[in-house]
Design a protein around this motif. Structure first.
Motif, PDB file in Angstrom:
ATOM      1  N   TRP A   1       0.817  -1.204   0.000  1.00 15.74           N
ATOM      2  CA  TRP A   1       0.000   0.000   0.000  1.00 15.74           C
ATOM      3  C   TRP A   1       0.857   1.264   0.000  1.00 15.74           C
ATOM      4  CZ3 TRP A   1      -4.575   0.594  -1.670  1.00 15.74           C
ATOM      5  CH2 TRP A   1      -5.528  -0.411  -1.558  1.00 15.74           C
ATOM      6  N   VAL A   2       2.025   1.211   0.626  1.00 14.04           N
ATOM      7  CA  VAL A   2       2.926   2.365   0.570  1.00 14.04           C
ATOM      8  C   VAL A   2       3.357   2.611  -0.875  1.00 14.04           C
ATOM      9  CG1 VAL A   2       5.189   3.238   1.265  1.00 14.04           C
ATOM     10  CG2 VAL A   2       3.733   2.113   2.936  1.00 14.04           C
ATOM     11  N   SER A   3       3.693   1.557  -1.585  1.00 14.58           N
ATOM     12  CA  SER A   3       4.091   1.704  -2.990  1.00 14.58           C
ATOM     13  C   SER A   3       2.954   2.242  -3.838  1.00 14.58           C
ATOM     14  CB  SER A   3       4.561   0.350  -3.542  1.00 14.58           C
ATOM     15  OG  SER A   3       5.674  -0.124  -2.824  1.00 14.58           O
ATOM     16  N   ALA A   4       1.725   1.790  -3.545  1.00 16.49           N
ATOM     17  CA  ALA A   4       0.580   2.205  -4.363  1.00 16.49           C
ATOM     18  C   ALA A   4       0.184   3.652  -4.099  1.00 16.49           C
ATOM     19  CB  ALA A   4      -0.605   1.284  -4.096  1.00 16.49           C
ATOM     20  N   LEU A   5       0.210   4.085  -2.833  1.00 15.41           N
ATOM     21  CA  LEU A   5      -0.281   5.424  -2.490  1.00 15.41           C
ATOM     22  C   LEU A   5       0.807   6.488  -2.552  1.00 15.41           C
ATOM     23  CD1 LEU A   5      -2.624   4.598   0.529  1.00 15.41           C
ATOM     24  CD2 LEU A   5      -3.152   4.670  -1.908  1.00 15.41           C
ATOM     25  N   ALA A   6       2.033   6.134  -2.184  1.00 13.24           N
ATOM     26  CA  ALA A   6       3.127   7.112  -2.195  1.00 13.24           C
ATOM     27  C   ALA A   6       3.976   6.983  -3.450  1.00 13.24           C
ATOM     28  CB  ALA A   6       3.995   6.939  -0.947  1.00 13.24           C
ATOM     29  N   GLY A   7       4.293   5.753  -3.835  1.00 10.89           N
ATOM     30  CA  GLY A   7       5.078   5.536  -5.035  1.00 10.89           C
ATOM     31  C   GLY A   7       6.416   6.249  -4.982  1.00 10.89           C
ATOM     32  N   LYS A   8       6.806   6.800  -6.116  1.00 10.26           N
ATOM     33  CA  LYS A   8       8.070   7.532  -6.183  1.00 10.26           C
ATOM     34  C   LYS A   8       7.913   8.987  -5.756  1.00 10.26           C
ATOM     35  CE  LYS A   8       7.357   8.642 -11.082  1.00 10.26           C
ATOM     36  NZ  LYS A   8       7.896   8.502 -12.448  1.00 10.26           N
ATOM     37  N   GLY A   9       6.707   9.349  -5.298  1.00  5.90           N
ATOM     38  CA  GLY A   9       6.487  10.702  -4.809  1.00  5.90           C
ATOM     39  C   GLY A   9       5.466  11.462  -5.644  1.00  5.90           C
ATOM     40  N   TRP A  10       4.766  12.386  -4.990  1.00  8.91           N
ATOM     41  CA  TRP A  10       3.791  13.234  -5.654  1.00  8.91           C
ATOM     42  C   TRP A  10       4.470  14.504  -6.150  1.00  8.91           C
ATOM     43  CZ3 TRP A  10      -1.900  13.026  -5.403  1.00  8.91           C
ATOM     44  CH2 TRP A  10      -2.370  11.785  -4.956  1.00  8.91           C
ATOM     45  N   GLN A  11       3.921  15.075  -7.220  1.00  8.06           N
ATOM     46  CA  GLN A  11       4.430  16.325  -7.750  1.00  8.06           C
ATOM     47  C   GLN A  11       3.452  17.452  -7.439  1.00  8.06           C
ATOM     48  OE1 GLN A  11       6.100  16.158 -11.816  1.00  8.06           O
ATOM     49  NE2 GLN A  11       5.560  13.985 -11.795  1.00  8.06           N
ATOM     50  N   ALA A  12       3.971  18.535  -6.867  1.00 10.34           N
ATOM     51  CA  ALA A  12       3.167  19.736  -6.634  1.00 10.34           C
ATOM     52  C   ALA A  12       3.264  20.623  -7.862  1.00 10.34           C
ATOM     53  CB  ALA A  12       3.661  20.480  -5.402  1.00 10.34           C
ATOM     54  N   ARG A  13       2.133  21.181  -8.276  1.00 12.65           N
ATOM     55  CA  ARG A  13       2.106  22.054  -9.444  1.00 12.65           C
ATOM     56  C   ARG A  13       1.369  23.339  -9.073  1.00 12.65           C
ATOM     57  NH1 ARG A  13       5.848  20.146 -10.409  1.00 12.65           N
ATOM     58  NH2 ARG A  13       6.472  18.695 -12.033  1.00 12.65           N
ATOM     59  N   SER A  14       2.139  24.324  -8.635  1.00 12.79           N
ATOM     60  CA  SER A  14       1.567  25.615  -8.293  1.00 12.79           C
ATOM     61  C   SER A  14       0.945  26.255  -9.532  1.00 12.79           C
ATOM     62  CB  SER A  14       2.657  26.524  -7.717  1.00 12.79           C
ATOM     63  OG  SER A  14       2.176  27.843  -7.563  1.00 12.79           O
ATOM     64  N   GLN A  15      -0.191  26.900  -9.343  1.00 12.41           N
ATOM     65  CA  GLN A  15      -0.878  27.566 -10.445  1.00 12.41           C
ATOM     66  C   GLN A  15      -0.557  29.060 -10.495  1.00 12.41           C
ATOM     67  OE1 GLN A  15      -2.898  25.385 -12.630  1.00 12.41           O
ATOM     68  NE2 GLN A  15      -1.397  24.256 -11.410  1.00 12.41           N
ATOM     69  N   HIS A  16       0.527  29.452  -9.845  1.00  7.89           N
ATOM     70  CA  HIS A  16       0.942  30.855  -9.876  1.00  7.89           C
ATOM     71  C   HIS A  16       1.287  31.239 -11.315  1.00  7.89           C
ATOM     72  CE1 HIS A  16       3.154  34.550  -9.017  1.00  7.89           C
ATOM     73  NE2 HIS A  16       2.612  34.524  -7.793  1.00  7.89           N
TER      74      HIS A  16
END
Length: 445
Positions: A73-88
């Motif tokens: 479940w750690v691999s499925a939910l976290a994986g290699k990491g999430w990317q933040a995409r600011s809309q500034h």
């Protein structure tokens, strides 16, 4: 008189008919004796939370399946990491925000997800250090005082260390200075911390549930029994390699065998190719300790399937056993698992962790003077979207062709397809532009 008896018999028959055709789940009878019931789920989950958490931690540390369930479940939910995409609107500002935020949360994400699955909940405290830096501090579940529950009056109350107002909104968390059982722990009263600076991540099973319950709870008992059964079979296999023979010696002549005598018993060694003619009436039998192993192995596979179903994994993901799997069945199982994982990603990881953490992070940076913006510009800093980690391809060639045709037919956008692979389309476009530029330069040379 006879008609009266007939009428009574008919009434009794109708009564039995209606009792059988009712809702069996609410019926009585011996078949329901000893069945588990859950009449007060909010209270029951609070009572079961501690024992389930401790047992799940033991299974996670000591058993292969406990370890595999949590890490899958750690691999499925976290994986290699999430990317933040600011809309500034300013590209340089957006990139700076993305990189800084990702450097804060990426190292913590596996730890939080691991606690979420194993303990049923995870906590994160947002603090300002003495140097003015923003610190994200994971908190063990037991550090949010589970023994603290009382009525505060006017509808406010504390339930297992979580404070609610009259509108059932969480207003604060009561956190112990140190986690119970930590080295050099000092037992002091819990400290009240505003809910704005604490993130509580858990998957509620019932309305009004205050604390989380371990995701391993449905299978903890079965996992313990299964582990003991596996150990018993292992011991049986070890003894199966010790073949023992028994000689029936009717006349006391040792049946013509030679060997060492210990305590009146003769120990005889077996030699390859040896032939022995026994006296009349003597015979030799051998033990067969390995019988029934095939049926036992199949029974364990059935137990493994039930455990996998109880924790939301496929049998193949839990055991790594692909012997009875083909491409079609593997793909169907993966698609079903991914649908659930994507739901939990959006609800728990993005909804309860990343997005509220971003909003509070921007607020604290503005209070510290790191962000200088008016009300209109401040909304640009708060606006963000998150890209979850992508999934590995099951059949790369066919899936890429299907995505390309969907884009051509207008059924999907490039951004949707790229996001599904765990990438951001702006980064991809920049990379393609650089590749084209390098290609043009080399061609011109």
């Amino acid at each position: 008189m006879a008609s009266r008896h007939v009428l009574r018999a008919a009434k009794r028959g109708l009564s039995r008919l209606f009792s059988r055709s009712g809702i069996e789940a609410a019926g009585g009878g011996r078949r329901w004796d000893g069945a588990s019931v859950l009449t007060a789920p909010q209270t029951a989950t609070l009572a079961a939370r501690g024992p389930a958490q401790a047992r799940a931690a033991g299974q996670y540390i000591n058993t292969p399946f406990g370890q595999k369930i949590v890490e899958a479940w750690v691999s499925a939910l976290a994986g290699k990491g999430w990317q933040a995409r600011s809309q500034h609107p300013d590209t340089a500002t957006a990139r700076s925000l993305n990189e800084t935020f990702e450097s804060l949360v990426t190292p913590l994400l596996p730890l939080l997800v691991r606690a979420l699955v194993r303990d049923g909940e995870s906590f994160l405290r947002i603090q300002i250090t003495a140097t003015g830096a923003i610190r994200l501090r994971p908190i063990p579940a037991e550090q949010v005082d589970p023994s603290l529950s009382r009525d505060l009056g006017n509808g406010s109350r504390i339930v297992a260390g979580i404070e609610f107002d009259a509108d059932d909104e969480v207003t604060a968390y009561h956190i112990l200075p140190e986690a119970p059982g930590a080295p050099f722990v000092t037992y002091k009263d819990a400290v009240r911390v505003s809910a704005r600076d604490v993130l509580h991540i858990f998957d509620p099973l019932f309305p009004g549930q205050a604390r989380g319950l371990s995701w391993l709870s449905p299978v903890l008992l079965k996992m313990r029994d299964r582990d003991e059964a596996s150990d018993a079979l292992l011991m049986q296999l070890k003894t199966a390699s010790l073949i023992t023979g028994f000689v029936r010696d009717l006349d006391g002549s040792l049946a013509g065998f030679d060997g060492s005598t210990e305590g009146g018993a003769l120990n005889v060694a077996l030699e390859p190719g040896a032939m022995r003619i026994l006296p009349q009436g003597a015979d030799v039998t051998f033990s067969t300790p390995g019988q029934g192993m095939t049926q036992a192995s199949e029974f364990l596979r059935t137990q493994d399937r039930e455990i996998a179903a109880g924790v939301g994994l496929t049998f193949e993901a839990l055991t790594g056993d692909l012997t009875q799997t083909n491409y079609s069945s593997a793909r169907v199982g993966l698609l079903d698992f991914r649908r659930r994982a994507e739901m939990l990603q959006r609800q728990l990881i993005e909804g309860q962790f990343l997005r509220p953490c971003w909003q509070r992070w921007i607020e604290l940076r503005a209070l510290a003077g790191e962000i200088d913006a008016g009300d209109a510009e401040f909304a640009d800093f708060r606006s963000v979207r998150f890209v979850p980690p992508g999934w590995q391809w099951v059949d790369p060639k066919n899936e890429v062709e299907a995505d390309a045709r969907a884009i051509e037919a207008g059924l999907k956008s490039r951004e949707e397809v790229v996001a599904g692979r765990g990438r951001d389309i702006d980064d991809l476009n920049d990379e393609i532009a650089r590749d084209v530029a390098r290609g043009d330069g080399s061609a011109a040379a």
